[in-house]
Write an enzyme that holds these catalytic residues in place. Structure first.
Site, mmCIF file in Angstrom:
data_model
loop_
_atom_site.group_PDB
_atom_site.id
_atom_site.type_symbol
_atom_site.label_atom_id
_atom_site.label_comp_id
_atom_site.label_asym_id
_atom_site.label_seq_id
_atom_site.Cartn_x
_atom_site.Cartn_y
_atom_site.Cartn_z
ATOM 1 N N SER A 161 -113.167 4.103 119.431
ATOM 2 C CA SER A 161 -113.709 5.245 120.169
ATOM 3 C C SER A 161 -113.066 6.551 119.717
ATOM 4 O O SER A 161 -113.752 7.555 119.511
ATOM 5 C CB SER A 161 -113.499 5.054 121.675
ATOM 6 N N TRP A 177 -95.698 -11.987 118.727
ATOM 7 C CA TRP A 177 -95.784 -10.574 118.374
ATOM 8 C C TRP A 177 -96.153 -10.474 116.906
ATOM 9 O O TRP A 177 -95.606 -11.213 116.089
ATOM 10 C CB TRP A 177 -94.465 -9.857 118.633
ATOM 11 N N ARG A 188 -93.409 6.911 122.807
ATOM 12 C CA ARG A 188 -93.709 6.988 124.236
ATOM 13 C C ARG A 188 -92.834 8.061 124.884
ATOM 14 O O ARG A 188 -93.271 8.799 125.760
ATOM 15 C CB ARG A 188 -93.480 5.637 124.912
ATOM 16 N N GLU A 205 -81.578 29.903 122.793
ATOM 17 C CA GLU A 205 -80.851 31.111 122.391
ATOM 18 C C GLU A 205 -79.923 31.599 123.499
ATOM 19 O O GLU A 205 -78.782 31.990 123.243
ATOM 20 C CB GLU A 205 -81.840 32.237 122.036
ATOM 21 N N LEU A 244 -96.504 -0.003 130.132
ATOM 22 C CA LEU A 244 -96.659 1.303 129.477
ATOM 23 C C LEU A 244 -95.491 2.251 129.766
ATOM 24 O O LEU A 244 -95.677 3.458 129.941
ATOM 25 C CB LEU A 244 -97.985 1.961 129.890
ATOM 26 N N ARG A 298 -88.969 1.897 126.640
ATOM 27 C CA ARG A 298 -87.823 0.991 126.641
ATOM 28 C C ARG A 298 -86.998 1.228 125.382
ATOM 29 O O ARG A 298 -87.130 0.536 124.373
ATOM 30 C CB ARG A 298 -88.297 -0.461 126.733
ATOM 31 N N CYS A 320 -88.875 34.148 122.201
ATOM 32 C CA CYS A 320 -89.985 34.646 123.005
ATOM 33 C C CYS A 320 -89.736 36.097 123.416
ATOM 34 O O CYS A 320 -88.603 36.542 123.587
ATOM 35 C CB CYS A 320 -90.189 33.770 124.235
ATOM 36 N N HIS A 338 -83.588 29.002 127.711
ATOM 37 C CA HIS A 338 -83.961 28.658 126.350
ATOM 38 C C HIS A 338 -82.710 28.518 125.483
ATOM 39 O O HIS A 338 -81.618 28.961 125.853
ATOM 40 C CB HIS A 338 -84.902 29.720 125.783
ATOM 41 N N GLY A 365 -106.610 -1.525 122.157
ATOM 42 C CA GLY A 365 -107.186 -2.515 121.271
ATOM 43 C C GLY A 365 -108.225 -1.889 120.364
ATOM 44 O O GLY A 365 -108.343 -0.666 120.266
#
Length: 364
Positions: free
Chosen positions: A300, A170, A184, A52, A204, A207, A75, A50, A294
């Site tokens: 949804s 685009w 991403r 620290e 997907l 880049r 922690c 970690h 889309g």
């Protein structure tokens, strides 16, 4: 001693590793003695030291009597690494300045108590708002036991995703699309519907100019329409998880399962229950999801109110067309009291585009 100055540096260190520490949060630490920085650290990957401990190891014996600045409460429990509070106490650090407490109910405040019991001075809340922002997705996931969901969309001023002829390349500018790839990199998974794969053959991946981590690709494909030649199948740079219903072709499922980087998640019903799916994905280690799809996918997630963050890139153009796909369709809410009420978090101008980030107020 300028607490905010050193904590700002610790936050910068943490931000540099955002996206590569999951399921752990990104954390930065700075060790200061006699107004000089004697150690710095970031948590690089899950399972590694970690922040620290990295800073203490850099300072070695000089850590005794120093002040440690850390973005998240150290922690106090054993995980893949020993408790950080033990290393802090052993190093004889004089004071620990913490930006924010850990929001995990099982550990919140325990690190501070251990340090105080050891006679170490503790201060909490320096640049807390920035540290909280850094860990917002982690805090949500650990407390709600489901992934933090970001819905990202590029659209015209009139909320169109494409023309009525489905021409969409685009809508937004190059700079907006580059900016979007950062998300991403910082999310565990990217989720889209099968139509995006069929129509665009989307890869997907991430880049970015300086590279970046490719997220797990999650495809909602109720009837398992995906083609074996799709890029998410032929490309092996990141795993692809395909979610289908109980009517999916069993022979096709078996063939896909024989591919090493493909995982099939078959649900018990004909349709895909998003709330149930989020529970399944969380149990499989997914703590954050970037939704890119889309109108159907957007609708949804919005109708079920399964979003935490909404990122919209608006291009200064009007497309029009009653049949042109739009950002949020469906039947809509019948009453304003049922609508999704968002909190504006930030606005950024990217060339001629406008980037808006909203938080769903019930989850903010």
């Amino acid at each position: 001693m300028n607490n905010e100055y050193y904590m700002e540096y610790a936050i910068v260190l943490a931000n540099m590793c955002k996206g590569q520490t999951s399921p752990n949060p990104a954390v930065g630490a700075v060790l200061v003695k006699n107004n000089q920085i004697i150690g710095i650290g970031s948590h690089l990957f899950a399972g590694t030291s970690h922040a620290e401990v990295v800073a203490i190891d850099m300072a070695k014996e000089h850590a005794a009597g120093a002040t440690l600045y850390v973005t998240l409460e150290p922690c106090s429990h054993y995980g893949k690494t020993p408790p950080c509070v033990d290393a802090i106490i052993k190093a004889k650090i004089n004071k620990v300045v913490i930006a924010t407490l850990d929001h995990n109910p099982q550990v919140r405040g325990n690190g501070v108590r251990h340090l105080l019991n050891a006679g170490i001075n503790v201060e909490v809340g320096v640049l807390e708002h920035k540290a909280f922002e850094l860990c917002r997705d982690f805090f949500y996931s650990i407390t709600h036991k489901r992934p933090y969901i970001t819905l990202k969309c590029g659209m015209s001023i009139d909320a169109k995703l494409a023309t009525h002829k489905l021409d969409s390349k685009w809508i937004t500018s190059d700079i907006s699309r580059i900016d979007a790839h950062y998300y991403r990199h910082t999310h565990d998974a990217i989720l889209t519907g099968i139509n995006s794969i069929v129509n665009d053959n989307s890869l997907l991946n991430t880049r970015l100019i300086n590279g970046g981590r490719n997220p797990i690709r999650i495809i909602l494909d109720t009837n398992l329409r995906i083609d074996f030649k799709a890029q998410v199948i032929t490309d092996h740079n990141s795993p692809t998880w395909i979610v289908c219903g109980n009517d999916a072709n069993p022979d096709k499922i078996n063939k896909l399962r024989h591919l090493s980087h493909i995982t099939i998640i078959q649900l018990k019903d004909k349709s895909i229950d998003l709330i149930l799916l989020m529970d399944i994905l969380y149990k499989r280690g997914i703590t954050s999801i970037l939704v890119e799809g889309g109108s159907k996918i957007h609708t949804s997630f919005l109708e079920t109110k399964l979003i935490n963050q909404l990122i919209i890139y608006i291009s200064p153009q009007l497309i029009g067309g009653a049949n042109a796909p739009q950002f949020f369709a469906g039947t809509g809410f019948s009453r304003l009291s049922d609508s999704i009420k968002l909190k504006l978090h930030s606005t950024t101008k990217l060339g001629d585009d406008l980037k808006l980030i909203y938080l769903y107020e019930d989850q903010a």
